[in-house]
Design an enzyme around this catalytic site. Structure first.
Site, PDB file in Angstrom:
ATOM      1  NE  ARG A  23      58.343  95.430 -15.481  1.00 34.28           N
ATOM      2  CZ  ARG A  23      57.604  96.345 -14.866  1.00 34.28           C
ATOM      3  NH1 ARG A  23      57.509  97.561 -15.344  1.00 34.28           N
ATOM      4  NH2 ARG A  23      56.964  96.055 -13.751  1.00 34.28           N
ATOM      5  CG  ASN A  97      64.608  91.070  -7.900  1.00 33.11           C
ATOM      6  OD1 ASN A  97      65.297  91.995  -7.500  1.00 33.11           O
ATOM      7  ND2 ASN A  97      63.768  91.194  -8.928  1.00 33.11           N
ATOM      8  CE1 TYR A 162      60.700  98.405  -1.681  1.00 33.10           C
ATOM      9  CE2 TYR A 162      62.332  99.781  -0.591  1.00 33.10           C
ATOM     10  CZ  TYR A 162      62.001  98.869  -1.574  1.00 33.10           C
ATOM     11  OH  TYR A 162      62.959  98.428  -2.445  1.00 33.10           O
ATOM     12  CB  ALA A 164      57.609  97.448   7.731  1.00 31.15           C
TER      13      ALA A 164
END
Lengths: 255, 78
Positions: A23, A97, A162, A164
């Site tokens: 997604r 990703n 997030y 970090a």
């Protein structure tokens, strides 16, 4: 518009692995490579979502394969990548990703919220890179692309975990680029800004409006904006670029 | 192929050196121009070829062709 740009790249004969690609931005990236004739491997957690993603790509006449894999589990990754190599001989491009958010103000952040974001985003990037670099080192070629975030460059209240993890990815990208450069393997990072995905659709409208005000191009980006840079950075035309983090953010970060 | 011949073949493939250079006293880094990543790749190739795990503390002892052959012979005799 997507076709116009992506058709200029030819990834035929290349095997491209995109993690977290059932997604969101990952799927747009997988779709862009598939449209450029790559053999595209969709890795994600959920079997049903992986199947749906692969089906969508195959229905368009593209070459795509799905694997259920957990980036936080090195042994699951080892068998996944081994299987890809056995069946397809090489891994030419790895796009790290897969990523999650679990936002909370620092004072309230639970240990689990901290650990899981670091685990998926940063550890996951490392575990996949570690597995794939074995093959790329043998091949003496390959390109790795890590999806970071502008939050990893500028920080954000409520996203310490997030920030970090994404800042860590940027530093990790540089270390890998130096370690693998002599073997013809390039490693770069992309820092998306505010992109229209499920992840950002959960943000309150007020937050989105405030960010839009700070973006010189005054709008959110689309997943394909990220995918297009992926294509460029993994094509041979960018063969002199390594260790870099490039923001795709409508001008949000400028230093 | 015996252990010695296999080891020599791996070193030739990995480091791109001539067979005549692969003498027992040849040091991978000083004589065969390997860098640190090459030495790790060599050890991984030995592991693959002989189906064994080589611990980090053992890896540090494998600095020359001779040390590697002796070590592998010993390990495979176990």
């Amino acid at each position: 518009m997507m076709k116009e740009v992506t058709m200029k790249f030819d990834f035929s004969g290349k095997n491209v692995v995109v993690t977290g690609s059932a997604r969101g931005i990952g799927f747009a990236i997988a779709g862009a490579y598939a449209a450029c004739q790559a053999t595209t491997f969709v890795l994600d957690l959920n079997q049903e979502q992986v199947n749906q993603a692969v089906e969508k790509l195959c229905n368009q006449g593209y070459k795509a394969f799905g694997y259920v894999a957990n980036v936080t589990d090195p042994s699951s990754l080892e068998s996944t990548f081994k299987d890809i190599i056995e069946k397809h001989q090489s891994i030419d491009v790895l796009i790290n990703n897969a990523g999650i958010t679990k936002d909370n103000l620092l004072l309230r952040m639970k240990s689990e919220e901290w650990q899981s974001v670091l685990s998926v985003n940063l550890n996951g990037t490392h575990f996949c890179t570690q597995q794939v670099c074995k093959y790329m080192l043998k091949q003496r070629s390959g390109v790795i692309l890590n999806i970071a975030s502008v939050i990893g460059m500028m920080g954000n209240a409520g996203q310490a975990n997030y920030a970090a993890s994404k800042g860590g990815i940027i530093a990790y990208t540089k270390a890998c680029a130096k370690e693998f450069a002599s073997r013809g393997i390039r490693v770069n990072a992309i820092a998306p800004g505010f992109i229209e995905t499920e992840m950002t659709s959960r943000l309150p409208q007020e937050v989105v409006d405030n960010y839009a005000k700070a973006i010189p191009l005054a709008r959110m980006g689309k997943p394909i904006d990220i995918a297009n840079l992926c294509l460029f950075l993994t094509d041979e035309i960018s063969s002199y670029i390594t260790g870099q983090t490039i923001a795709v953010d409508g001008g949000l970060t400028m230093y | 192929m015996d252990i010695e011949a296999k080891v020599k073949q791996i070193i030739m493939d990995k480091l791109g050196v001539e067979e005549s250079q692969i003498v027992p006293e040849a040091n991978f880094i000083e004589d065969l121009r390997a860098d640190s990543l090459d030495t790790v790749e060599l050890v991984m190739a030995f592991e693959d070829e002989f189906g064994i795990q080589i611990q980090d503390e053992d890896q540090e002892k494998l600095r020359t062709v001779g040390q590697s052959i002796d070590y592998l012979k010993k390990r495979l005799a176990e």
